[in-house]
Design a protein around this motif. Structure first.
Motif, mmCIF file in Angstrom:
data_model
loop_
_atom_site.group_PDB
_atom_site.id
_atom_site.type_symbol
_atom_site.label_atom_id
_atom_site.label_comp_id
_atom_site.label_asym_id
_atom_site.label_seq_id
_atom_site.Cartn_x
_atom_site.Cartn_y
_atom_site.Cartn_z
ATOM 1 N N GLU A 1 -3.671 -13.554 -0.864
ATOM 2 C CA GLU A 1 -2.647 -13.276 0.153
ATOM 3 C C GLU A 1 -1.547 -12.378 -0.412
ATOM 4 N N ALA A 2 -1.167 -12.604 -1.661
ATOM 5 C CA ALA A 2 -0.137 -11.764 -2.304
ATOM 6 C C ALA A 2 -0.623 -10.328 -2.460
ATOM 7 N N TYR A 3 -1.902 -10.148 -2.759
ATOM 8 C CA TYR A 3 -2.452 -8.793 -2.871
ATOM 9 C C TYR A 3 -2.421 -8.085 -1.514
ATOM 10 N N ARG A 4 -2.683 -8.839 -0.447
ATOM 11 C CA ARG A 4 -2.606 -8.250 0.903
ATOM 12 C C ARG A 4 -1.187 -7.787 1.205
ATOM 13 N N ILE A 5 -0.206 -8.574 0.773
ATOM 14 C CA ILE A 5 1.198 -8.194 0.970
ATOM 15 C C ILE A 5 1.496 -6.903 0.209
ATOM 16 N N ALA A 6 1.036 -6.811 -1.040
ATOM 17 C CA ALA A 6 1.272 -5.607 -1.847
ATOM 18 C C ALA A 6 0.590 -4.390 -1.239
ATOM 19 N N LEU A 7 -0.615 -4.567 -0.710
ATOM 20 C CA LEU A 7 -1.348 -3.440 -0.119
ATOM 21 C C LEU A 7 -0.757 -2.996 1.220
ATOM 22 N N ALA A 8 0.018 -3.871 1.859
ATOM 23 C CA ALA A 8 0.609 -3.539 3.157
ATOM 24 C C ALA A 8 1.878 -2.691 3.024
ATOM 25 N N GLU A 9 2.388 -2.506 1.819
ATOM 26 C CA GLU A 9 3.575 -1.678 1.624
ATOM 27 C C GLU A 9 3.262 -0.222 1.940
ATOM 28 N N ALA A 10 4.309 0.559 2.185
ATOM 29 C CA ALA A 10 4.108 1.981 2.457
ATOM 30 C C ALA A 10 3.413 2.667 1.276
ATOM 31 N N THR B 1 -0.214 -6.485 -13.158
ATOM 32 C CA THR B 1 -0.600 -7.318 -12.022
ATOM 33 C C THR B 1 -0.386 -6.575 -10.709
ATOM 34 N N ALA B 2 -1.154 -6.970 -9.719
ATOM 35 C CA ALA B 2 -0.980 -6.432 -8.371
ATOM 36 C C ALA B 2 -0.265 -7.446 -7.489
ATOM 37 N N ASN B 3 0.138 -8.565 -8.062
ATOM 38 C CA ASN B 3 0.784 -9.649 -7.330
ATOM 39 C C ASN B 3 2.306 -9.520 -7.427
ATOM 40 N N PRO B 4 3.002 -9.197 -6.333
ATOM 41 C CA PRO B 4 4.460 -9.060 -6.401
ATOM 42 C C PRO B 4 5.165 -10.379 -6.708
ATOM 43 N N ILE C 1 -6.266 1.330 -5.466
ATOM 44 C CA ILE C 1 -5.974 0.767 -4.143
ATOM 45 C C ILE C 1 -7.279 0.368 -3.452
ATOM 46 N N ALA C 2 -8.266 1.256 -3.505
ATOM 47 C CA ALA C 2 -9.556 0.980 -2.860
ATOM 48 C C ALA C 2 -10.234 -0.231 -3.484
ATOM 49 N N TRP C 3 -10.171 -0.360 -4.808
ATOM 50 C CA TRP C 3 -10.808 -1.486 -5.503
ATOM 51 C C TRP C 3 -10.121 -2.806 -5.147
ATOM 52 N N VAL C 4 -8.780 -2.822 -5.174
ATOM 53 C CA VAL C 4 -8.034 -4.049 -4.843
ATOM 54 C C VAL C 4 -8.245 -4.405 -3.376
ATOM 55 N N GLN C 5 -8.275 -3.408 -2.490
ATOM 56 C CA GLN C 5 -8.487 -3.659 -1.063
ATOM 57 C C GLN C 5 -9.875 -4.251 -0.816
ATOM 58 N N GLU C 6 -10.884 -3.696 -1.450
ATOM 59 C CA GLU C 6 -12.248 -4.196 -1.284
ATOM 60 C C GLU C 6 -12.359 -5.641 -1.798
ATOM 61 N N TRP C 7 -11.766 -5.906 -2.948
ATOM 62 C CA TRP C 7 -11.806 -7.253 -3.523
ATOM 63 C C TRP C 7 -11.065 -8.246 -2.623
ATOM 64 N N THR C 8 -9.894 -7.850 -2.131
ATOM 65 C CA THR C 8 -9.088 -8.727 -1.277
ATOM 66 C C THR C 8 -9.805 -9.017 0.035
ATOM 67 N N ASP C 9 -10.412 -8.018 0.642
ATOM 68 C CA ASP C 9 -11.154 -8.228 1.885
ATOM 69 C C ASP C 9 -12.315 -9.205 1.683
ATOM 70 N N ALA C 10 -12.932 -9.161 0.513
ATOM 71 C CA ALA C 10 -14.071 -10.033 0.239
ATOM 72 C C ALA C 10 -13.649 -11.473 -0.060
ATOM 73 N N HIS C 11 -12.448 -11.675 -0.602
ATOM 74 C CA HIS C 11 -12.059 -13.004 -1.072
ATOM 75 C C HIS C 11 -10.959 -13.685 -0.273
ATOM 76 N N PHE C 12 -10.294 -12.970 0.618
ATOM 77 C CA PHE C 12 -9.179 -13.589 1.358
ATOM 78 C C PHE C 12 -9.724 -14.491 2.460
ATOM 79 N N VAL C 13 -9.218 -15.718 2.492
ATOM 80 C CA VAL C 13 -9.571 -16.677 3.541
ATOM 81 C C VAL C 13 -8.260 -17.115 4.179
ATOM 82 N N GLU C 14 -8.131 -16.804 5.465
ATOM 83 C CA GLU C 14 -6.892 -17.170 6.151
ATOM 84 C C GLU C 14 -6.899 -18.666 6.455
#
Length: 173
Positions: free
Chosen positions: A56-65, A89-92, A116-129
């Motif tokens: 979830e923290a990685y999603r927050i970081a990737l959502a920044e401008a 780290t990519a975790n704010p 960015i592409a690598w972290v986004q792909e990993w986050t999409d695969a592992h994030f469970v809301e």
């Protein structure tokens, strides 16, 4: 790291993290470029480890401008190498925890597009809301005891929170 001449006579050099180099090999303060008094160094290589619990923290970081990674540096006793790599780290939230200690230097650095592409792909695969669960209040006291009520040292029922003391009569001789 970028080294530039300091702005005051008390600071000989000003250091800052200039970029991340994904896929770079091992290095130990290798000079990449020099221009007059300024220089850029590849000070080291650390892995960027991603954890499922931090998705979830990685999603927050990737959502920044501008998605950023955080480089945590610690002071070193070597004058030629004043800072040592501690963490990338990519975790704010993790970076914020390191900033609260006061000894470490935290630099926010824009991620290269490949990272960015690598972290986004990993986050999409592992994030469970996780669904939101509203906390419900209990309608009763579990221990059936109210703090301060029923203290045998307190004589008055109306003022149960006053400190126990001896009653003294005013004006008596």
């Amino acid at each position: 790291m970028r080294r530039k001449p300091g702005a005051t006579r008390w600071q000989k050099w000003a250091w800052s993290v200039s970029a991340l180099l994904p896929g770079a090999g091992p290095a130990d303060w290798k000079v990449l470029r020099e221009e007059g008094d300024s220089a850029e160094f590849h000070i080291g290589t650390l892995p960027l480890t991603l954890w499922r619990t931090d998705a979830e923290a990685y999603r927050i970081a990737l959502a920044e401008a501008t998605p950023c990674a955080y480089v945590v540096l610690e002071p070193s006793s070597d004058a030629d190498r004043p800072l040592a790599l501690k963490l990338v780290t990519a975790n704010p939230h993790e970076a914020m925890q390191y900033s609260e200690g006061g000894d470490d230097l935290i630099e926010k650095v824009p991620m290269p597009p490949a990272l960015i592409a690598w972290v986004q792909e990993w986050t999409d695969a592992h994030f469970v809301e996780e669904p939101f669960k509203k906390r419900k209040r209990k309608k009763y006291l579990e221990d059936k005891v109210e703090d301060g009520v029923g203290d045998p040292r307190i004589q008055q029922v109306t003022d149960v929170y006053r400190a126990p003391s001896r009653d003294r009569k005013l004006g008596s001789s």
